[in-house]
Design a protein around this motif. Structure first.
Motif, PDB file in Angstrom:
ATOM      1  N   GLN A 213      18.727 -60.987  -0.234  1.00 54.40           N
ATOM      2  CA  GLN A 213      19.673 -59.990  -0.719  1.00 54.40           C
ATOM      3  C   GLN A 213      18.986 -58.678  -1.072  1.00 54.40           C
ATOM      4  N   VAL A 214      19.682 -57.576  -0.738  1.00 57.78           N
ATOM      5  CA  VAL A 214      19.228 -56.252  -1.146  1.00 57.78           C
ATOM      6  C   VAL A 214      19.628 -56.035  -2.600  1.00 57.78           C
ATOM      7  N   VAL A 215      18.719 -55.444  -3.357  1.00 58.42           N
ATOM      8  CA  VAL A 215      18.969 -55.202  -4.779  1.00 58.42           C
ATOM      9  C   VAL A 215      18.670 -53.742  -5.090  1.00 58.42           C
ATOM     10  N   ARG A 216      19.591 -53.091  -5.784  1.00 62.23           N
ATOM     11  CA  ARG A 216      19.295 -51.769  -6.353  1.00 62.23           C
ATOM     12  C   ARG A 216      19.322 -51.919  -7.864  1.00 62.23           C
ATOM     13  N   GLU A 217      18.233 -51.530  -8.500  1.00 58.55           N
ATOM     14  CA  GLU A 217      18.121 -51.732  -9.938  1.00 58.55           C
ATOM     15  C   GLU A 217      17.646 -50.471 -10.625  1.00 58.55           C
ATOM     16  N   ARG A 218      18.139 -50.291 -11.837  1.00 56.71           N
ATOM     17  CA  ARG A 218      17.761 -49.124 -12.640  1.00 56.71           C
ATOM     18  C   ARG A 218      16.966 -49.577 -13.858  1.00 56.71           C
ATOM     19  N   PHE A 219      15.860 -48.879 -14.092  1.00 58.53           N
ATOM     20  CA  PHE A 219      15.030 -49.128 -15.273  1.00 58.53           C
ATOM     21  C   PHE A 219      14.997 -47.867 -16.113  1.00 58.53           C
ATOM     22  N   CYS A 220      15.243 -48.030 -17.416  1.00 58.23           N
ATOM     23  CA  CYS A 220      15.237 -46.896 -18.336  1.00 58.23           C
ATOM     24  C   CYS A 220      14.429 -47.226 -19.575  1.00 58.23           C
TER      25      CYS A 220
END
Length: 394
Positions: A71-78
């Motif tokens: 699976q393709v994953v787009r993730e945000r880290f802050c």
């Protein structure tokens, strides 16, 4: 991702399964730019970096999971004040990262292979990937070169691929990495796709005129900064491979004649270290009328005043003279060739991203000027790991 093209191209040739995580958006203060990548193969070997250490562990785990589930994953880290050292970015930035599995038999692998192999050969190329839009299209890719056809597909529509390839080529021609929005029918009416374009172009040129000891130090710094470095001097006894072993090219010619016939562009930096009027004046007359990122000339303030007068006498305008950095370099109190090379390099780098050249400890400007400018609104600096998981990559 193209920053680790050599290693990834080798993995492709060896038929390895791997997943690659690519920084596709940055906001605030962050250690890496869009395009930075971390890749993990089926054996757990990792190459590259997306954050300089802040979120590497979490991204590594996402890559290994993507290899398992396809699976393709787009993730945000802050950044998170409450849990800054867990997963968040302690530098206060925001990173959007796209994780894409690359199985050996995956149909989307061809576009990656074309882009990576071209980059490894030093050819100008770009990889365009869908990073926003319908879930089933996330991660689709096109490999685009400056000439010739493109490889891959973004959404199964020929009009979309043709239009996206044209937009991508425009970014590639400018040597830029960035994004554009486009509709699935290839138009710009009601765009519903966001495409991230990562461009790789041959290294910019650094032209060093004057085969002196200061030039030898500047060559080393120029290579360290990623330039293709050429040393030019009219005196064959000084312009030798022995004196400049790290230079890419050594040219024996009158400086202005060489500059008139060699290739330059908006990324080229020109460093004139001869501080001799018979070389400097005709050379700078040519240089200041070329599209170059930086033009600097060595010499004392008295030498600069004499050189400025001579250049005015032969007709250079105020606008042309304003492009000249003379005396060359920032005021670091430099004395040795190495210190002087550092001061020149600092002056070259500073305007590239809007730097001031002032000590960070005594200023209130953003550390990362370009990334701060991309900050929109009052983004909440809380730890966010918003993953969009989609169907198997195709």
């Amino acid at each position: 991702m193209l920053d680790i093209a050599d290693e990834l191209n080798r993995w492709l040739e060896e038929g390895r399964d791997f997943a690659v995580a690519t920084v596709v958006a940055v906001s605030g203060s962050a250690p890496r730019e869009p395009g930075a990548a971390l890749a993990v193969d089926a054996e757990g070997t990792a190459i590259g970096s997306v954050s300089g250490g802040c979120v590497e562990g979490a991204v590594y785990e996402l890559c290994t999971q993507a290899l398992k589930d396809g699976q393709v994953v787009r993730e945000r880290f802050c950044y998170s004040d409450e849990d800054a050292f867990a997963v968040g970015l302690t530098c206060g930035g925001i990173l959007d990262i796209l994780i894409t599995p690359m199985p050996a038999d995956g149909p989307g692998r061809k576009a990656f292979q074309v882009a990576l192999s071209a980059t490894a050969r030093g050819e100008a190329t770009a990889l365009a990937r869908v990073i926003g839009g319908p879930a089933e299209l996330l991660g689709r890719a096109l490999a685009v070169r400056q000439v010739g056809s493109y490889e891959g597909e973004l959404g199964g529509h020929a009009d979309l691929d043709r239009a996206a390839a044209s937009e991508t080529r425009s970014l590639l021609d400018a040597g830029r990495t960035g994004t554009f929005d486009i509709a699935q029918d290839g138009s710009h009416c009601e765009p519903d796709l966001t495409v991230f374009v990562e461009s790789s172009v041959p290294p910019p040129r650094m032209l060093v005129f004057g085969a002196i000891d200061f030039a030898a130090a500047l060559v080393r710094v120029g290579k360290f900064l990623g330039y293709h470095v050429t040393v030019c001097d009219a005196r064959p006894v000084f312009a030798t491979r022995t004196r400049f072993p790290e230079a890419d090219d050594i040219v024996v010619n009158w400086p202005h004649r060489y500059l008139q016939h060699t290739e330059t562009d908006e990324r080229t930096v020109i460093c004139v270290l001869t501080h001799d009027a018979k070389f400097d004046v005709p050379l700078l007359e040519t240089a200041l009328r070329l599209p170059a990122a930086y033009i600097g000339a060595m010499g004392s303030r008295r030498t600069h005043q004499d050189r400025d007068r001579r250049l005015r006498d032969i007709g250079l305008t105020e606008a042309e003279l304003a492009r000249l950095h003379s005396p060359i370099g920032l005021d670091l109190g430099a004395r040795t060739p190495e210190e002087t090379a550092l001061s020149i390099a600092a002056e070259i780098v500073a305007p590239r991203h809007g730097g001031t050249g002032l000590p960070l400890s005594g200023s209130h400007t953003p550390i990362h000027h370009d990334t701060e400018a991309r900050r929109s609104g009052s983004a909440s600096l809380t730890l966010m790991t918003e993953a969009v998981r989609v169907g198997a990559f195709a």
